[in-house]
Design an enzyme around this catalytic site. Sequence first.
Site, mmCIF file in Angstrom:
data_model
loop_
_atom_site.group_PDB
_atom_site.id
_atom_site.type_symbol
_atom_site.label_atom_id
_atom_site.label_comp_id
_atom_site.label_asym_id
_atom_site.label_seq_id
_atom_site.Cartn_x
_atom_site.Cartn_y
_atom_site.Cartn_z
ATOM 1 N N GLY A 78 -28.670 10.912 -4.816
ATOM 2 C CA GLY A 78 -28.128 10.248 -3.642
ATOM 3 C C GLY A 78 -26.636 10.020 -3.787
ATOM 4 N N CYS A 79 -25.998 9.689 -2.668
ATOM 5 C CA CYS A 79 -24.541 9.525 -2.683
ATOM 6 C C CYS A 79 -24.103 8.277 -3.444
ATOM 7 C CB CYS A 79 -23.999 9.512 -1.255
ATOM 8 S SG CYS A 79 -24.866 8.396 -0.131
ATOM 9 N N TYR A 80 -24.691 7.139 -3.109
ATOM 10 C CA TYR A 80 -24.356 5.921 -3.859
ATOM 11 C C TYR A 80 -24.679 6.065 -5.350
ATOM 12 C CZ TYR A 80 -23.600 2.985 0.353
ATOM 13 O OH TYR A 80 -23.133 2.405 1.505
#
Length: 346
Positions: free
Chosen positions: A149-151
Amino acid sequence: MIKAGIIGATGYAGEEIVRILINHPEVEIVWYGSQSYVDKAYADVFPNMFQIVDEKCLGEDMPKLAETADVIFTATPQGLCSNLVNEEILNKVKIIDLSADFRIKDVNRYEKWYGIRHGSPEFLEEAVYGLCEINREAVAKARLIANPGCYPTCSTLSIYPLVKEGYIDPNSIIIDAKSGTSGAGRGAKVANLYCEVNESIKAYGVTTHRHTPEIEDQLSYACGREVLINFTPHLVPMNRGILITAYANLTRRCTYEEVKAVYDKYYNHEKFVRVLDKDVTPQTRCVAGSNYVDVNFKLDERTNRVIMMGAMDNLVKGAAGQAVQNMNIMFGLKEDLGLNMIPMIL
């Protein structure tokens, strides 16, 4: 040429995969998959692709695509890939899944945080978490990649060296994160309308955000024991970009030079992780449109804490760019092939 198919090509991350792969010298896109735009010209969905992509959108027929492609990117909501993938398909094609379906090894934990049933838990153990800078050797041997995921990508890369080397107490970590609105996807939602987000900033998913267990898992693997964190994301009125500021207690007094040496140990030879000069803080504008992650830190001698910072483009290194980086590793290509986009500072 590697034949690539994209399921979810009409979402933000999917379109970004298309944008990157069109300029990749070793890849041919053979399938622009979409649930909502079947038979519609891809350039009608994304006018920036006019006279660049002439193909029409196809469906989500993974078995049929597996007969044609060498690699499938699934840029889809949670639950789709796990319900499509099976042993027969994985014997024919490599899959890079941009959803969360294979990121969390514990199926019960996945189902609790995401509120859906996992469609193929038998592949959870095999799936490789595709954080390239940390799992490169495993990625090279994989047939199923859980694209991070990005976070979690920005958070883990910013924090990982100090957790791994024991410089911080992992259970003291607090992550304050901010993301542009593209992180919520392309679907129409009232909360993401222009008038709802412009000239405002808000926290969301406080104590409940689904990326929390993913970050905890990666930091737990790094230090060899269970880690619990506080993670609070915020929505900011910009198109793309992620900025994280993380706080943790140091396990001992140390100098700037000591901590900088730890970051250099892990990232000196990494093209896409840039450890900034002293007192330079990461900015989203300095990584926009690129596959770079800029990281840095600041020691607070008064509280004996360290502040760890990171910035990246959520659609590139946080999604499509990292997926292509994983593909390059899986197929034995130069890791940065097709990914040498200079950040767009304006």
